[in-house]
Design an enzyme around this catalytic site. Structure first.
Site, PDB file in Angstrom:
ATOM      1  N   ASP A 110       9.835 -13.524 -37.278  1.00  0.00           N
ATOM      2  CA  ASP A 110       8.240 -13.724 -37.348  1.00  0.00           C
ATOM      3  C   ASP A 110       7.756 -14.073 -38.826  1.00  0.00           C
ATOM      4  OD1 ASP A 110       8.792 -11.302 -37.692  1.00  0.00           O
ATOM      5  OD2 ASP A 110       6.858 -10.689 -38.629  1.00  0.00           O
TER       6      ASP A 110
ATOM      7  N   GLU B 240       8.253  -8.310 -36.781  1.00  0.00           N
ATOM      8  CA  GLU B 240       9.012  -7.233 -38.265  1.00  0.00           C
ATOM      9  C   GLU B 240       7.608  -7.152 -38.963  1.00  0.00           C
ATOM     10  OE1 GLU B 240       9.819  -5.313 -41.237  1.00  0.00           O
ATOM     11  OE2 GLU B 240       9.828  -7.586 -41.533  1.00  0.00           O
TER      12      GLU B 240
END
Length: 407
Positions: free
Chosen positions: A93, A151
């Site tokens: 991400d 995350e």
């Protein structure tokens, strides 16, 4: 194929095997493609599709749609030996940051940027998968490569674990890395025990009584109450936590008022708490509420508090950390070398994996000061020296081979 990308003059890649050095242009191409198309947590559909396409092209068994966008690739070694399962984790991400870099691979998604190196992590994991798939004869066990969403928040590790990524076959150990601009290119930061801190956060609204700035006796000034709370919270670390236990309380947001001559009836604050000692989790929650409640009571105010234990500390297993350290010593060269007691107050949801199975999370230095590739993580001009990508693949591959060669 010869790499056309320049290397840092301070790093000698002779310790990186030839096949991986030849792969370097592809690693850089993959990283830059991912960098151009950043996606926030649980929205990594373009990234997941790209990863899936590569795995399919290489004939690698994989599962998709885990915890929404997560992927797990499974590669089985062909070398005779004891059957074990090692996992490698990479996050995918990006962050809600507007990129300011003037590079050909700049983010094409307005307000979203890979400002923490996750694009590099994904490229390294892809390179590792490619190499292992084409060199299955070099290891005896099974490797699971976990491409994890979110995350940066709200956290993709825990839902992936709950979805069973550590089962069928059952993972015995896990490793992961973070490209780190706090370390020079080629430096490895690794240690056993607490490596990164736990992080909690809280949101608190002070409920006072508004009024005219000239008539404070008719009000309960939420700004005054909030100011005293901010100051008092700093005494927790200074006077309530053992000085040998590192901890940080940060108030990152404070909002109150609409006009200079109006006493605000409400004030809102948000903060984060970081610590290595897991036993402090309940303590911080209780102590923060005690302070807020006490100060509010003394002023006649009320409060609304939300407290969340977000990520536990990253605790590395001693045996797996030693495995990573010995492998790193074979890849990096002096005077860069190993930072054996590397430790920071930053947080990572890799911690949830490490609560389930023994493992090690480590830093791979990626800063190059000569090239101005040394902006800190989460900065809109963050970038890193892509020479680190091949080094990351080499470290992962050697960890796989050494892990399975141990009885």
């Amino acid at each position: 194929m010869v790499s056309t990308f320049p290397h840092s003059s301070s790093v000698n890649l002779s310790s990186v095997r030839l096949e991986i050095r030849k792969l370097e242009p592809q690693l850089i191409e993959w990283r830059r493609r991912i960098h151009q198309r950043p996606e926030l947590g649980f929205q990594e559909k373009i990234t997941a599709e790209f990863i899936t396409q590569k795995l399919q092209n290489w004939g690698i068994e994989h599962q998709t749609g885990i915890a929404e966008t997560g992927i797990v690739a499974i590669i089985k070694g062909e070398k005779p030996g004891v059957e074990k399962v090692l996992a490698i984790r990479a996050d995918m991400d990006a962050l809600p940051v507007q990129e300011l870099n003037e590079v050909p691979y700049c983010s094409q998604h307005d307000g979203v940027m890979h400002a923490c190196g996750h694009d590099g992590h994904t490229a390294i994991a892809l390179g590792t998968a490619y190499h292992l798939q084409h060199h299955r004869q070099d290891f005896s066990g099974t490797v699971k490569i976990i491409f994890q969403p979110a995350e940066e928040g709200p956290g993709g590790a825990k839902p992936m674990i709950e979805a069973g990524v550590l089962k069928n076959p059952e993972v015995e150990a896990i490793i992961g890395l973070h490209l780190w601009n706090g370390l020079d290119l080629g430096t490895i930061g690794v240690r056993s025990g607490a490596f990164m801190a736990a992080v909690d956060f809280f949101n608190c609204t002070i409920l006072g009584k508004g009024g005219h700035g000239a008539l404070p006796h008719q009000t309960i000034d939420s700004v005054v109450v909030a100011a005293q709370i901010v100051n008092a919270l700093q005494t927790i670390v200074a006077r309530n936590v053992n000085p040998l236990d590192s901890a940080v309380v940060t108030i990152g947001e404070l909002h109150a008022g609409t006009r200079m001559n109006v006493i605000a009836d409400t004030a809102r604050m948000s903060g984060s708490i970081r610590y290595f000692n897991i036993d402090l989790a309940d303590f911080f929650k209780q102590r923060i509420e005690q302070i807020i409640a006490g100060i509010c009571q003394s002023h006649g105010a009320n409060y609304d508090l939300e407290y969340v234990n977000l990520y536990p500390p990253v605790i590395n297993d001693g045996k797996i950390a030693e495995l990573v350290r010995t492998v790193a010593e074979e890849v990096v060269e002096t005077p860069l070398g190993i930072i054996p007691e590397c430790q920071i107050m930053g947080s990572e949801d890799m911690s949830f994996f490490l609560q389930e199975v023994p493992g090690c999370y480590f830093f791979l230095g990626s800063a190059n000061h000569e090239k101005k590739l040394d902006y800190p993580h989460h900065h809109p001009r963050f970038d890193f020296d892509e020479t680190a990508l091949a080094m990351g693949v080499e470290i992962f591959v050697r960890c796989v081979e050494k892990f399975f060669s141990q009885s």
